[in-house]
Scaffold this active site. Structure first.
Site, PDB file in Angstrom:
ATOM      1  N   TRP A 164       0.801  -1.222   0.000  1.00  0.00           N
ATOM      2  CA  TRP A 164       0.000   0.000   0.000  1.00  0.00           C
ATOM      3  C   TRP A 164       0.833   1.270   0.000  1.00  0.00           C
ATOM      4  O   TRP A 164       0.329   2.348  -0.294  1.00  0.00           O
ATOM      5  CB  TRP A 164      -0.927   0.026   1.218  1.00  0.00           C
ATOM      6  CG  TRP A 164      -0.216  -0.225   2.523  1.00  0.00           C
ATOM      7  CD1 TRP A 164      -0.152  -1.413   3.195  1.00  0.00           C
ATOM      8  CD2 TRP A 164       0.548   0.705   3.295  1.00  0.00           C
ATOM      9  NE1 TRP A 164       0.616  -1.276   4.330  1.00  0.00           N
ATOM     10  CE2 TRP A 164       1.052   0.015   4.423  1.00  0.00           C
ATOM     11  CE3 TRP A 164       0.847   2.067   3.150  1.00  0.00           C
ATOM     12  CZ2 TRP A 164       1.833   0.626   5.390  1.00  0.00           C
ATOM     13  CZ3 TRP A 164       1.640   2.675   4.110  1.00  0.00           C
ATOM     14  CH2 TRP A 164       2.116   1.957   5.213  1.00  0.00           C
ATOM     15  N   ASN A 165       2.112   1.186   0.353  1.00  0.00           N
ATOM     16  CA  ASN A 165       2.840   2.431   0.623  1.00  0.00           C
ATOM     17  C   ASN A 165       3.246   3.190  -0.640  1.00  0.00           C
ATOM     18  O   ASN A 165       3.396   4.416  -0.602  1.00  0.00           O
ATOM     19  CB  ASN A 165       4.058   2.173   1.522  1.00  0.00           C
ATOM     20  CG  ASN A 165       4.989   1.115   0.988  1.00  0.00           C
ATOM     21  OD1 ASN A 165       4.626   0.309   0.132  1.00  0.00           O
ATOM     22  ND2 ASN A 165       6.203   1.086   1.500  1.00  0.00           N
ATOM     23  N   ARG A 173       6.662  -1.024 -11.263  1.00  0.00           N
ATOM     24  CA  ARG A 173       7.993  -1.628 -11.176  1.00  0.00           C
ATOM     25  C   ARG A 173       7.955  -3.108 -11.485  1.00  0.00           C
ATOM     26  O   ARG A 173       8.970  -3.708 -11.868  1.00  0.00           O
ATOM     27  CB  ARG A 173       8.571  -1.384  -9.766  1.00  0.00           C
ATOM     28  CG  ARG A 173      10.068  -1.568  -9.686  1.00  0.00           C
ATOM     29  CD  ARG A 173      10.650  -0.919  -8.454  1.00  0.00           C
ATOM     30  NE  ARG A 173      10.348  -1.648  -7.246  1.00  0.00           N
ATOM     31  CZ  ARG A 173      10.715  -1.230  -6.015  1.00  0.00           C
ATOM     32  NH1 ARG A 173      11.342  -0.084  -5.893  1.00  0.00           N
ATOM     33  NH2 ARG A 173      10.432  -1.941  -4.961  1.00  0.00           N
ATOM     34  N   PRO A 189      -3.397  -5.902  -5.896  1.00  0.00           N
ATOM     35  CA  PRO A 189      -2.990  -4.697  -5.167  1.00  0.00           C
ATOM     36  C   PRO A 189      -3.402  -4.791  -3.699  1.00  0.00           C
ATOM     37  O   PRO A 189      -4.315  -5.548  -3.340  1.00  0.00           O
ATOM     38  CB  PRO A 189      -3.751  -3.588  -5.891  1.00  0.00           C
ATOM     39  CG  PRO A 189      -4.990  -4.259  -6.389  1.00  0.00           C
ATOM     40  CD  PRO A 189      -4.611  -5.681  -6.708  1.00  0.00           C
ATOM     41  N   ALA A 190      -2.765  -4.000  -2.852  1.00  0.00           N
ATOM     42  CA  ALA A 190      -3.112  -3.977  -1.427  1.00  0.00           C
ATOM     43  C   ALA A 190      -4.545  -3.496  -1.256  1.00  0.00           C
ATOM     44  O   ALA A 190      -5.000  -2.582  -1.949  1.00  0.00           O
ATOM     45  CB  ALA A 190      -2.157  -3.055  -0.675  1.00  0.00           C
ATOM     46  N   LEU A 265      11.464  -7.460   0.556  1.00  0.00           N
ATOM     47  CA  LEU A 265      10.876  -7.622   1.880  1.00  0.00           C
ATOM     48  C   LEU A 265      11.269  -6.464   2.805  1.00  0.00           C
ATOM     49  O   LEU A 265      11.555  -5.367   2.363  1.00  0.00           O
ATOM     50  CB  LEU A 265      11.283  -8.988   2.433  1.00  0.00           C
ATOM     51  CG  LEU A 265      10.952 -10.176   1.505  1.00  0.00           C
ATOM     52  CD1 LEU A 265      11.455 -11.483   2.077  1.00  0.00           C
ATOM     53  CD2 LEU A 265       9.463 -10.245   1.204  1.00  0.00           C
ATOM     54  N   ARG A 292      10.220  10.738   3.674  1.00  0.00           N
ATOM     55  CA  ARG A 292       9.477  10.481   2.447  1.00  0.00           C
ATOM     56  C   ARG A 292       8.360   9.490   2.741  1.00  0.00           C
ATOM     57  O   ARG A 292       8.577   8.451   3.346  1.00  0.00           O
ATOM     58  CB  ARG A 292      10.424   9.921   1.374  1.00  0.00           C
ATOM     59  CG  ARG A 292       9.810   9.814  -0.012  1.00  0.00           C
ATOM     60  CD  ARG A 292      10.897   9.567  -1.046  1.00  0.00           C
ATOM     61  NE  ARG A 292      11.535   8.270  -0.871  1.00  0.00           N
ATOM     62  CZ  ARG A 292      11.295   7.209  -1.643  1.00  0.00           C
ATOM     63  NH1 ARG A 292      10.437   7.296  -2.633  1.00  0.00           N
ATOM     64  NH2 ARG A 292      11.930   6.083  -1.433  1.00  0.00           N
ATOM     65  N   CYS A 298      10.063   0.864   2.946  1.00  0.00           N
ATOM     66  CA  CYS A 298      11.015  -0.159   3.370  1.00  0.00           C
ATOM     67  C   CYS A 298      12.444   0.344   3.303  1.00  0.00           C
ATOM     68  O   CYS A 298      13.326  -0.195   3.970  1.00  0.00           O
ATOM     69  CB  CYS A 298      10.848  -1.418   2.526  1.00  0.00           C
ATOM     70  SG  CYS A 298      10.899  -1.093   0.753  1.00  0.00           S
ATOM     71  N   GLU A 394      11.362  -2.403  12.500  1.00  0.00           N
ATOM     72  CA  GLU A 394      11.085  -1.562  11.338  1.00  0.00           C
ATOM     73  C   GLU A 394       9.928  -0.645  11.736  1.00  0.00           C
ATOM     74  O   GLU A 394       8.770  -1.061  11.748  1.00  0.00           O
ATOM     75  CB  GLU A 394      10.726  -2.404  10.119  1.00  0.00           C
ATOM     76  CG  GLU A 394      10.602  -1.573   8.858  1.00  0.00           C
ATOM     77  CD  GLU A 394      10.347  -2.405   7.615  1.00  0.00           C
ATOM     78  OE1 GLU A 394      10.586  -1.896   6.513  1.00  0.00           O
ATOM     79  OE2 GLU A 394       9.914  -3.563   7.737  1.00  0.00           O
ATOM     80  N   SER A 453      16.385   4.912  -4.711  1.00  0.00           N
ATOM     81  CA  SER A 453      15.522   4.325  -5.734  1.00  0.00           C
ATOM     82  C   SER A 453      15.743   5.000  -7.081  1.00  0.00           C
ATOM     83  O   SER A 453      15.756   6.228  -7.176  1.00  0.00           O
ATOM     84  CB  SER A 453      14.049   4.466  -5.325  1.00  0.00           C
ATOM     85  OG  SER A 453      13.805   3.832  -4.086  1.00  0.00           O
TER      86      SER A 453
END
Length: 489
Positions: A164-165, A173, A189-190, A265, A292, A298, A394, A453
């Site tokens: 979802w993020n 991607r 999708p989430a 992950l 951000r 992640c 995390e 990224s």
């Protein structure tokens, strides 16, 4: 559902017809399990009811993808390239609408959302270019008398599971390289952010990609949908982005049929500031790496290791920048939006409260709205030891814990002492920063920059942060299998 008639997003959502949001073979249809609600995390209001797909929809999606696979695999690379380029053009044409949709269902600021759309569209350009770059080999066998021709072929139907993020970028991607390679796809999708995926799927169809090449199954029963795909012998690839815990489960399931897997992950990214760092540049990089998407990434900097010689200056400057952050709904011009859900808010709150109970100090805090919405104030924590339990979590929120370091060996032991190895950041004199970077157990390291990224770079981690890479040439190879011909000469 909340009356959205007074909100400008009503037209945006209605155009998607989300109640018929299962896409199979080019046809949009209701979900077999009914509908599920999607909320705006900035208000807690339900903004849409989306088709709730289940395992039967998942199988139907594979039916369509498998039926289309031979024809799509045979489409000339140049034609596939032109179609992908067209998708990018349409995404940029609709960039403002897509950004509004992302901000609405995800909660991130409009600045972040617009940046995501540009980044997401770039994957279609990159893989449009990669699609027409053949890769193979030819040569004589050592014993003589034969020639070896090495080529590649699409792996087949690919199951794509996105979080979802980054609801646009995580989808593109995966979709772009799969299509460039000649694969057909089924996308889950989430359930928190399905609307962006539906919008992108409509643009893919508008670009002229044939029906059945991209199929979408939103739904709350992620386990049931993905299990149906992993048990289907026609599915030869799974690409998953999400938590390490879920990734382990999917890897066990994939092992039963030896399915080709890509896993991006969890992470626990360290942000290292050396004594030779340009502190102003380090603060600027830290703001990007940490905040951000409100820290819900992640790759987000999760723990800050600042050398004792610059710790006071860095903390003061960083803290001032954090206190200046504007927190609120996207339409208010905020820098930081809400967390994705009430559950996420409770989790971040608990982690900080427990750290404070152990002696951590909230040194800096930005003001945040109270009441409706899942807002958490960005904070800087000091007074933590190198072994504080918070540093092993995390956080996935706007929380920046700072640890002061002096000894390089102790620093590296602390930084590498985790099961994760996705991203890391180092700021300092270039020589020193590169020496530290080479010692970090991470798949990606930002050296004097707070962003790693890039569609042209191989995104992925080591250890329990994943398997495989996305982006760059490596991302295309994830959807290809190597084949060679031994030719009598």
């Amino acid at each position: 559902m909340t009356d959205l008639s007074t909100r400008p997003e009503i037209e945006l959502i209605s155009a998607l017809a989300p109640e018929a949001g299962v896409l199979v073979g080019g046809l949009w249809r209701p979900g077999a399990a009914g509908v599920f609600d999607v909320e705006d995390p900035a208000t807690g209001e339900v903004i849409a009811s989306v088709a709730d797909g289940d395992a039967t929809d998942a199988v139907a999606a594979v039916d369509a993808a498998a039926a289309r696979l031979p024809a799509w695999s045979a489409v000339p690379p140049r034609t596939r390239s032109e179609l992908l380029s067209r998708v990018r053009e349409l995404m940029l044409r609709d960039a403002d609408r897509l950004a509004e949709l992302i901000a609405l269902e995800n909660g991130k600021s409009l600045v972040d959302a617009r940046g995501e759309v540009t980044y997401a569209a770039e994957f279609f350009r990159w893989y449009a270019e990669e699609a027409v770059r053949p890769h193979g080999d030819f040569g004589s066998s050592p014993a003589g008398g034969t020639r070896t021709i090495v080529t590649h072929r699409p792996v087949g139907v690919a199951a794509l599971v996105t979080p979802w993020n980054f609801p646009a970028a995580m989808a593109t991607r995966k979709i772009a390289p799969a299509l460039a390679a000649g694969c057909t796809v089924v996308l889950k999708p989430a359930s928190e952010t399905p609307l962006t995926a539906l919008a992108i799927a409509r643009l893919i169809a508008e670009a002229g990609v044939p029906d059945g090449v991209v199929n979408v199954v939103p739904g709350v029963d992620a386990a049931g949908i993905v299990t149906a795909w992993l048990e289907d012998p026609r599915v030869r690839k799974i690409s998953f982005t999400g938590s390490t815990g879920v990734g382990r489960v999917l890897l066990r399931q994939a092992a039963d049929r030896v399915v080709n897997t890509s896993m991006e992950l969890g992470g626990n990214a360290p942000f290292v500031v050396t004594s030779t760092a340009d502190v102003a540049a380090a603060v600027e990089g830290a703001m990007i790496a940490k905040f951000r998407n409100g820290g819900q990434a992640c790759t987000a900097a999760n723990r800050f290791y600042v050398h004792a010689d610059v710790a006071d200056e860095f903390t003061a400057r960083f803290g001032a920048a954090v206190e200046a952050l504007r927190v609120g709904p996207a339409e208010s011009g905020s820098d930081i939006g809400p967390l994705i859900s009430a559950k996420a808010l409770a989790g971040v709150t608990r982690l900080v409260d427990e750290a404070v109970e152990r002696g951590a100090v909230i040194a800096h805090r930005a003001p945040a709205p109270t009441g409706a919405g899942h807002f958490y104030p960005p904070v800087v924590l000091t007074g933590l030891g190198a072994d504080d339990p918070l540093l092993g979590e995390e956080i996935f929120g706007p929380v920046a814990p700072i640890v002061v370091w002096r000894d390089r060996d102790e620093l590296l032991a602390a930084v590498n002492g985790t099961e994760f190895g996705l991203a890391a950041y180092v700021f300092g004199d270039l020589g020193e920063a590169l020496r530290i970077a080479e010692s970090l157990e991470a798949g990606m390291v930002g050296v004097n920059r707070g962003l790693v990224s890039d569609p042209s770079a191989p995104f992925g981690g080591v250890k329990q942060s994943g398997i495989g890479r996305e982006g760059a040439r490596a991302g295309l190879e994830e959807y290809l299998e190597t084949q060679y011909f031994s030719v009598a000469w």
